[in-house]
Each structure stands twice: as structure tokens, then as C-alpha cells.
Design a protein around this motif. Structure first.
Motif, PDB file in Angstrom:
ATOM      1  N   ASP A 188      -2.383  13.703 -12.234  1.00 22.66           N
ATOM      2  CA  ASP A 188      -3.201  13.836 -11.023  1.00 22.66           C
ATOM      3  C   ASP A 188      -3.131  12.575 -10.167  1.00 22.66           C
ATOM      4  N   ILE A 189      -3.088  11.422 -10.821  1.00 21.91           N
ATOM      5  CA  ILE A 189      -2.967  10.168 -10.073  1.00 21.91           C
ATOM      6  C   ILE A 189      -1.639  10.128  -9.335  1.00 21.91           C
ATOM      7  N   PHE A 190      -0.554  10.451 -10.016  1.00 21.27           N
ATOM      8  CA  PHE A 190       0.753  10.478  -9.366  1.00 21.27           C
ATOM      9  C   PHE A 190       0.785  11.511  -8.234  1.00 21.27           C
ATOM     10  N   ARG A 191       0.195  12.679  -8.485  1.00 20.14           N
ATOM     11  CA  ARG A 191       0.203  13.742  -7.480  1.00 20.14           C
ATOM     12  C   ARG A 191      -0.508  13.290  -6.194  1.00 20.14           C
ATOM     13  N   SER A 192      -1.692  12.707  -6.342  1.00 19.72           N
ATOM     14  CA  SER A 192      -2.460  12.287  -5.169  1.00 19.72           C
ATOM     15  C   SER A 192      -1.772  11.145  -4.435  1.00 19.72           C
ATOM     16  N   PHE A 193      -1.160  10.264  -5.180  1.00 21.59           N
ATOM     17  CA  PHE A 193      -0.414   9.164  -4.571  1.00 21.59           C
ATOM     18  C   PHE A 193       0.746   9.726  -3.754  1.00 21.59           C
ATOM     19  N   LEU A 194       1.446  10.687  -4.337  1.00 21.93           N
ATOM     20  CA  LEU A 194       2.642  11.249  -3.704  1.00 21.93           C
ATOM     21  C   LEU A 194       2.309  12.019  -2.436  1.00 21.93           C
ATOM     22  N   LYS A 195       1.142  12.665  -2.403  1.00 20.46           N
ATOM     23  CA  LYS A 195       0.756  13.428  -1.223  1.00 20.46           C
ATOM     24  C   LYS A 195       0.644  12.541   0.015  1.00 20.46           C
ATOM     25  N   ALA A 207       2.351   9.588   0.296  1.00 20.66           N
ATOM     26  CA  ALA A 207       3.521   8.710   0.448  1.00 20.66           C
ATOM     27  C   ALA A 207       4.771   9.451   0.005  1.00 20.66           C
ATOM     28  N   GLU A 208       5.002  10.643   0.569  1.00 26.66           N
ATOM     29  CA  GLU A 208       6.096  11.481   0.090  1.00 26.66           C
ATOM     30  C   GLU A 208       7.471  10.873   0.368  1.00 26.66           C
ATOM     31  N   GLY A 209       7.569   9.966   1.333  1.00 33.49           N
ATOM     32  CA  GLY A 209       8.855   9.362   1.647  1.00 33.49           C
ATOM     33  C   GLY A 209       9.140   8.082   0.887  1.00 33.49           C
ATOM     34  N   ASN A 210       8.244   7.686   0.010  1.00 30.21           N
ATOM     35  CA  ASN A 210       8.416   6.433  -0.730  1.00 30.21           C
ATOM     36  C   ASN A 210       9.359   6.666  -1.899  1.00 30.21           C
ATOM     37  N   GLU A 211      10.601   6.167  -1.784  1.00 27.78           N
ATOM     38  CA  GLU A 211      11.604   6.380  -2.818  1.00 27.78           C
ATOM     39  C   GLU A 211      11.234   5.669  -4.111  1.00 27.78           C
ATOM     40  N   SER A 212      10.566   4.521  -3.999  1.00 21.42           N
ATOM     41  CA  SER A 212      10.162   3.786  -5.202  1.00 21.42           C
ATOM     42  C   SER A 212       9.156   4.593  -6.017  1.00 21.42           C
ATOM     43  N   LEU A 213       8.217   5.228  -5.332  1.00 20.02           N
ATOM     44  CA  LEU A 213       7.215   6.031  -6.021  1.00 20.02           C
ATOM     45  C   LEU A 213       7.868   7.226  -6.702  1.00 20.02           C
ATOM     46  N   LYS A 214       8.784   7.877  -5.999  1.00 22.42           N
ATOM     47  CA  LYS A 214       9.476   9.023  -6.591  1.00 22.42           C
ATOM     48  C   LYS A 214      10.265   8.599  -7.827  1.00 22.42           C
ATOM     49  N   TYR A 215      10.899   7.441  -7.748  1.00 22.84           N
ATOM     50  CA  TYR A 215      11.688   7.003  -8.894  1.00 22.84           C
ATOM     51  C   TYR A 215      10.772   6.592 -10.060  1.00 22.84           C
ATOM     52  N   LEU A 216       9.619   6.017  -9.750  1.00 21.68           N
ATOM     53  CA  LEU A 216       8.648   5.679 -10.790  1.00 21.68           C
ATOM     54  C   LEU A 216       8.197   6.938 -11.519  1.00 21.68           C
ATOM     55  N   ILE A 217       7.848   7.981 -10.766  1.00 23.40           N
ATOM     56  CA  ILE A 217       7.399   9.245 -11.376  1.00 23.40           C
ATOM     57  C   ILE A 217       8.526   9.856 -12.201  1.00 23.40           C
ATOM     58  N   GLN A 218       9.720   9.810 -11.667  1.00 19.51           N
ATOM     59  CA  GLN A 218      10.878  10.359 -12.371  1.00 19.51           C
ATOM     60  C   GLN A 218      11.118   9.628 -13.697  1.00 19.51           C
ATOM     61  N   THR A 219      11.062   8.299 -13.665  1.00 22.08           N
ATOM     62  CA  THR A 219      11.297   7.514 -14.882  1.00 22.08           C
ATOM     63  C   THR A 219      10.170   7.710 -15.883  1.00 22.08           C
ATOM     64  N   ARG A 248      -4.506  -1.042  -4.952  1.00 26.03           N
ATOM     65  CA  ARG A 248      -5.461  -0.259  -5.727  1.00 26.03           C
ATOM     66  C   ARG A 248      -6.459   0.431  -4.800  1.00 26.03           C
ATOM     67  N   LYS A 249      -6.802  -0.209  -3.700  1.00 30.78           N
ATOM     68  CA  LYS A 249      -7.734   0.404  -2.763  1.00 30.78           C
ATOM     69  C   LYS A 249      -7.168   1.715  -2.232  1.00 30.78           C
ATOM     70  N   PHE A 250      -5.847   1.731  -1.986  1.00 31.89           N
ATOM     71  CA  PHE A 250      -5.214   2.959  -1.510  1.00 31.89           C
ATOM     72  C   PHE A 250      -5.398   4.079  -2.536  1.00 31.89           C
ATOM     73  N   ILE A 251      -5.208   3.741  -3.810  1.00 35.33           N
ATOM     74  CA  ILE A 251      -5.311   4.750  -4.857  1.00 35.33           C
ATOM     75  C   ILE A 251      -6.742   5.248  -4.974  1.00 35.33           C
ATOM     76  N   LEU A 252      -7.688   4.316  -4.959  1.00 35.88           N
ATOM     77  CA  LEU A 252      -9.087   4.710  -5.099  1.00 35.88           C
ATOM     78  C   LEU A 252      -9.551   5.545  -3.911  1.00 35.88           C
ATOM     79  N   ASP A 253      -9.052   5.195  -2.714  1.00 34.93           N
ATOM     80  CA  ASP A 253      -9.445   5.938  -1.524  1.00 34.93           C
ATOM     81  C   ASP A 253      -8.927   7.365  -1.533  1.00 34.93           C
ATOM     82  N   ALA A 254      -7.912   7.636  -2.390  1.00 36.18           N
ATOM     83  CA  ALA A 254      -7.357   8.983  -2.417  1.00 36.18           C
ATOM     84  C   ALA A 254      -8.365   9.995  -2.950  1.00 36.18           C
TER      85      ALA A 254
END
Length: 635
Positions: free
Chosen positions: A323-330, A332-344, A618-624
Motif C-alpha cells: 500500500d505504501i508503494f502503491r500510494s507513492f507510485l500514484k 510519482a508515476e514517471g519516477n524511474e527510480s521508484l519503479k526500479y525500487l518496487i521492481q527490485t 518522508r513528509k511526502f509519504i505521510l501526506d499521501a
């Protein structure tokens, strides 16, 4: 009383046989207690506490056996009552009596007596106080247990230590260890709520024990008790640990004041949502803003975090992390680093799940309740689990299935029946594709060797991976431009000598553009790297193309990351055939070229960088707003 006798009392412990006998006595005896009997023992406790004379100590020792018998009767009486309020109404002097015994060092130094005394306190503790009496009793019990666990000076204890000749440090350590042992023994009992609902459940002790452990969490002597509490199976709704205990343990662990074994850390996350959230946020803060992680280092960092292992062991933990990854991705869908983190992370999770032999359709469905179920098993199946000849057919099926989902969404938009459910299904399918990005990598690999008539499905899959939302209905245009880029690469790798104008055109394609119809530069870069590795072109020719294009486009570090990710995936899946040696030799040669280019461009820092484009706080994540739901039960 002689010094040796008092010291024997101090060091005395129950044998297993005596402990078992005591337990049987507690279960069998059900005496009727009255106020006069309690008054007698209260008077004794008052007298023992008012004077520090040899005759007082002698009287205490003479009555110790009868006192323990009475405490056994008292404990049975407490456990037979339906509530603490009822117990206090029947025996109003009970709290005063137990409190005075707690401060009598002769009583607390005797192991059986201390065990019975603490059992009585825990029996009076209410998990859910029903009135002011029970709430006040809880507060008093917590205070007594916390004070007993500290090393504050006490006149009676000092007198006992002086008479016995036991050093204060040794005395406190002995008392602490015995207290921990008793607490640990107390929580080892099986749940009794199913035997008789009218009896107080033994799981109620867990809450009181964990409350008593709060001031002890950072002490080495408390390690066995902490381990026992964390590993206690949640077989009963009453088997809850104190939130104060979990918070104190989380704080101590985060500040490195306590060392926990791997399984204890996993158990802490399972019991405490806030502790799990803290671990995930710390991982994101550590990984995403750091531009120094190579794919191999990222994989190692994720494995060391223990989160993939915890997710494999407990479905509820995985649901929270996902759920944390999902909300983050919603956001920042264009963030390649985030996508690669989730993938790994998903790759590490998949490996841990396979080690536990839980890779079944049922366990995966429980872990991915929101994902399209028809795509779940096909996407989670790794390329190494099927013949290489079946890859293209499997990719075509995946591409067609995803395409149907997007078409249903677009048809709903066109006829005015736009449904949030349709958009959610497409997002969840894309989220699952990111987690199972090994098939995206296979698609890019096959595109490097495909004929024009075969490139449609894998090219659509690659375009959807980089452009999932189809904002403004630009997916068709993006697919056309992606096909043009593929055609451009094919002609470039077939040309001899290297045409300067086509190289410049490719550099232009790799430049970020504001037009929504333009394909992602990372889509084209991944195509370029895979062409250099798999296309039947000479190594010198491929090296020249890659070196020229990434140098002019300024994507040297990004090309290093794509190449390292490709190598990591091939090593993990071991899915190459007779071409294995040639492919690995080409990857090594291309990596050497790019490494020398990095050194020339950044003499002060030759460490390769990952595709970090948008660090988040972290503020970005909490604000989600997604850190709100409690842990769900494992399926």
C-alpha cells in the motif's frame, strides 16, 4: 534469622516439578475467601513493613509458607471472578494488602512467593477497563510493576542487602533475572478462553506482562522476555501486546539501544503497524534520495532491510508495504527510480516466498487482492520457468490481456460511462506489471531481435509500462512514435559506416520533450542498450553507437544502470542458451566503456549513479494519507 538462610531465600528458584505442582494446586483449589482472613494477613504485612528488627524478619520467615498458601487461594479466587470490579467489591482491602507485600523484600526475594504475588497483580489487570475502579487498578498495577523493575534505593531492600552481604548490583541483577524468568513463564501458558468463557483468559496476562516490560526493553537481561513476547502466537483476540511496550521497543531498536534477532524484528513489525511504517519510510529515505546505489547494491540493501523476508512470512505485512508503494507510485508515476525500487523489492520478495515454498495461487491471491486475478500468475511466472521458445507467445498473451483492459477503460470514457473502477483496474494491472518487470525486460530483449511483423505486442507492452494513464488519449500516438524509434534503431544498427545524421536523430529522440505524444527517453534508452547487447552487430560497432549516443545525450550514468539491471536479471534467471557467453562478454565490454566515460566526465566521483529523478521526503509519504489502516490478518 541467619545470613545463610536469608541468602537461600534470595537465591531460591522453583524446580519444574514444584512449578507443575503449584499449577495443579491453583487449578484444583477453590476456597471461599472472606474479609477477616484478608484482614489478618494485611495486619501482618503492616507489622512486617513497620520495623526492621530480627524478630520481625523471623516472624516473616515463619509465616512465609502459610502466606504462600493464602496467596494461592487468593489467586484462584481472582481468576474465578468475572471482573476486577467484582473482586474488589468482595475483598476491598486486596489492593492495600498486595501493595504492602510488593515492598517487603523478604516476600519479593522468595521466588515462589514473588511468583504468586505477581500472578495476583496480573490477574487484577483488565485489558479493557469497564469502570473507574478497573482503570485505577490498571494504573496502580503498572506503577507497581515499573517501580519493582527499577533500581531505585529502597530502605527495606538496603537493610536486607546489608544483612545478607549481597552487593547492591548483584542483588538487583538477581531480582531482575528472576522477575524476567517469572514473566516469561507466565506467558508460556496456552490460551484458556475456549475452555470456559466464564474464566479469565490466560492471554490477558500478555498485556500486563508487556506493560511490566516497558522499563526493561533496553536491558540485556530482558532479552529472553522480549523474545518470548514477540514470538507469542496470536491465537486469541485477547493476546494483544501493550502499545506502550511496542512503542518503547521500536524506539530502543531504532536508536540502537537494543539488539534484536531477525525473527524478532519481523515479529515486532507484525505486532506494531507504526514500527512497520517506520521501517518502510526509513528504507525509502535511505534509498531514493541516494544517487550512489547500483542495481546490485540496491538489491543487497533491500535484502538487509529484512522487509522482503517479513513480507514473505506474513501476508499482512506485505499488504501494508504494498500500500505504501502503491500510494507513492500514484503521485510519482514517471519516477524511474521508484519503479526500479518496487521492481527490485518484488524480486527479493519473490525469492523469499520461493524459499518458504509458499508460491501457490492461493498465497499470491491473498497478497494481491486488488490485482486482476487473470494476470497474477502469468505475470509472476518468471522467464526461467518456461522454455525460451515460449517467451514470445507468453508476452503476446500478456500484451493482449492488458490491452483489453485499457480498451474497456477507453470505451467507458467515450460513451460517457466513465467509471473509477475501470481506471483502478488499469492502474492495478500496471502496478503489477512494475512488480513483475522481468517480462518488460524480456520484451525489450526480444524487440532487439524481432522482425517487423513480430514487434507489435512487445512494443505495446513496453509503451504501456512507461505511459500507463493514457492522458489525453495519446497512447496510440506514443505507440506510433515508439515504433518509429524501433525502426530508427534497426536501420542504425544495420548501417555501415555509422551515419552521423541518424545518430543525431537518435540523440534528439532521447532528449526530454514536453509533448505528451513523445515516448519516454527511458523507453528509447532501454531499447538502445538491448540492441547493443542482443543485435547481431559487431561488438566494436555496438560500442561505437552506444558511446556516441549516450555521450551526446548526457545519459552515461543512466545507460550504466540499464546495462547493470540487464546483467542482474540475466544472472538471476539464468535464462540464456548457447548465446550466454557472447552476451555476457558484450555486457562486460560495454560496461567497461561506460565506466571509462564516467571517469572522464566525473574525475572526482567515478561511482555510477542510478536513475534518481525525483527524490521524495518522508513528509511526502505521510501526506499521501495511506498510513491509516491497521494490519490485516494473514490469510
Amino acid at each position: 534469622m541467619s545470613v545463610s538462610l536469608v541468602y537461600m531465600i534470595l537465591t531460591y528458584d522453583l524446580s519444574p516439578l514444584e512449578s507443575s505442582t503449584m499449577s495443579q494446586l491453583l487449578q484444583r483449589t477453590q476456597p471461599l475467601l472472606d474479609v477477616p482472613a484478608l484482614q489478618f494477613w494485611l495486619d501482618k504485612a503492616v507489622a512486617w513493613g513497620q520495623a526492621d528488627r530480627p524478630d520481625t524478619l523471623k516472624d516473616t520467615c515463619l509465616h512465609m509458607s502459610r502466606l504462600k498458601d493464602y496467596l494461592q487461594q487468593l489467586l484462584t479466587h481472582i481468576n474465578n471472578m468475572s471482573s476486577t470490579s467484582e473482586t474488589m467489591k468482595r475483598l476491598p482491602l486486596l489492593g492495600q494488602f498486595l501493595g504492602r507485600l510488593c515492598w517487603n523484600p523478604c516476600v519479593t526475594a522468595d521466588a515462589p512467593g514473588r511468583w504468586l504475588l505477581f500472578q495476583c497483580l496480573w490477574g487484577l489487570y483488565s485489558e479493557h477497563p469497564g469502570d473507574a475502579v478497573e482503570a485505577k487498578a490498571n494504573q496502580w498495577i503498572r506503577k507497581v510493576l515499573c517501580q519493582l523493575a527499577t533500581e531505585e534505593d529502597d530502605a527495606a531492600a538496603q537493610a536486607l542487602m546489608k544483612r545478607t552481604g549481597v552487593p547492591p548490583k548483584e542483588y538487583h541483577v538477581k531480582v531482575l533475572r528472576k522477575m524476567v524468568a517469572m514473566l516469561q513463564e507466565n506467558i508460556g501458558k496456552s490460551c484458556s478462553s475456549l475452555v470456559d468463557i466464564n474464566y479469565r483468559c490466560s492471554c490477558d496476562n500478555l498485556l500486563a506482562v508487556s506493560e511490566a516490560c516497558v522499563p526493561l526493553v533496553s536491558l540485556p537481561e530482558a532479552a529472553p522476555l522480549i523474545r518470548a513476547l514477540l514470538q507469542q502466537p496470536a491465537t486469541c483476540v485477547r493476546a494483544a501486546l501493550s502499545q506502550d511496550f511496542l512503542d518503547a521497543l521500536t524506539s530502543a531498536y531504532s536508536s540502537k539501544c537494543v539488539l534484536l534477532e531477525e525473527q524478532e524484528v519481523v515479529s515486532l513489525w507484525y505486532h506494531s503497524l507504526s514500527s512497520l511504517e517506520e521501517a518502510v519510510l526509513s528504507l525509502l529515505e535511505c534509498v531514493l534520495p541516494d544517487t550512489g546505489y547500483t542495481p546490485q547494491e540496491l538489491k543487497r540493501q533491500l535484502a538487509q532491510s529484512l522487509l522482503p523476508k517479513a513480507c514473505a512470512q506474513h501476508c499482512s505485512i506485505f499488504l501494508v508495504v504494498n500500500d505504501i508503494f502503491r500510494s507513492f507510485l500514484k503521485q510519482a508515476e514517471g519516477n524511474e527510480s521508484l519503479k526500479y525500487l518496487i521492481q527490485t523489492f518484488s524480486s527479493c520478495f519473490f525469492r523469499e516466498l520461493a524459499l518458504l515454498q509458499h508460491k501457490t495461487s492461493g498465497s499470491l491471491k491473498a497478497s494481491f487482492p486488488q490485482s486482476p486475478q487473470s494476470l497474477l500468475i502469468p505475470l509472476w511466472t518468471r522467464p526461467s520457468e518456461m522454455p525460451q521458445e515460449a517467451w514470445r507467445h507468453h508476452l503476446n498473451w500478456l500484451s493482449c490481456s492488458l490491452q483489453r483492459l485499457t480498451e474497456e477503460e477507453e470505451e467507458g470514457d467515450e460513451d460517457g460511462s466513465r467509471s473509477p473502477r475501470g481506471h483502478l483496474r488499469v492502474f492495478e494491472a500496471w502496478f503489477l506489471l512494475i512488480q513483475c518487470a522481468h517480462w518488460v525486460q524480456v520484451a525489450v530483449q526480444l524487440l532487439a531481435t524481432s522482425q517487423p511483423e513480430d514487434c507489435g505486442p512487445p512494443l505495446w507492452l513496453l509503451t504501456f509500462y512507461h505511459h500507463p494513464t493514457n492522458r489525453g488519449h495519446h497512447r496510440a500516438s506514443q505507440l506510433v512514435h515508439a515504433k518509429e524509434a524501433w525502426d530508427h534503431l534497426c536501420s542504425l544498427f544495420l548501417a555501415h559506416p555509422l551515419p552521423v545524421d541518424r545518430v543525431q536523430s537518435l540523440v534528439t529522440l532521447l532528449s526530454p520533450k514536453p509533448q505528451p505524444t513523445s515516448p519516454s527517453p527511458f523507453l528509447i534508452l532501454s531499447l538502445l542498450v538491448n540492441f547493443c547487447v542482443f543485435f547481431q552487430q559487431s561488438l566494436s560497432g555496438s560500442t561505437e553507437i552506444l558511446q556516441t549516443v549516450v555521450n551526446r545525450s548526457g545519459l552515461v550514468n543512466e545507460a550504466v544502470c540499464v546495462l547493470s539491471s540487464l546483467e542482474l536479471r540475466l544472472n538471476e534467471d539464468s535464462c540464456l542458451s548457447s548465446d550466454t557467453n557472447r552476451v555476457h562478454l558484450r555486457i562486460k565490454a560495454l560496461q567497461n566503456t561506460l565506466t571509462h566515460m564516467c571517469a572522464a566526465l566525473n574525475p572526482a566521483n567515478t561511482h555510477t549513479q542510478t536513475l534518481i529523478t525525483e527524490p521524495r521526503s518522508r513528509k511526502f509519504i505521510l501526506d499521501a494519507g495511506f498510513l491509516r489502516a491497521p494490519l490485516q490478518n494473514d490469510k
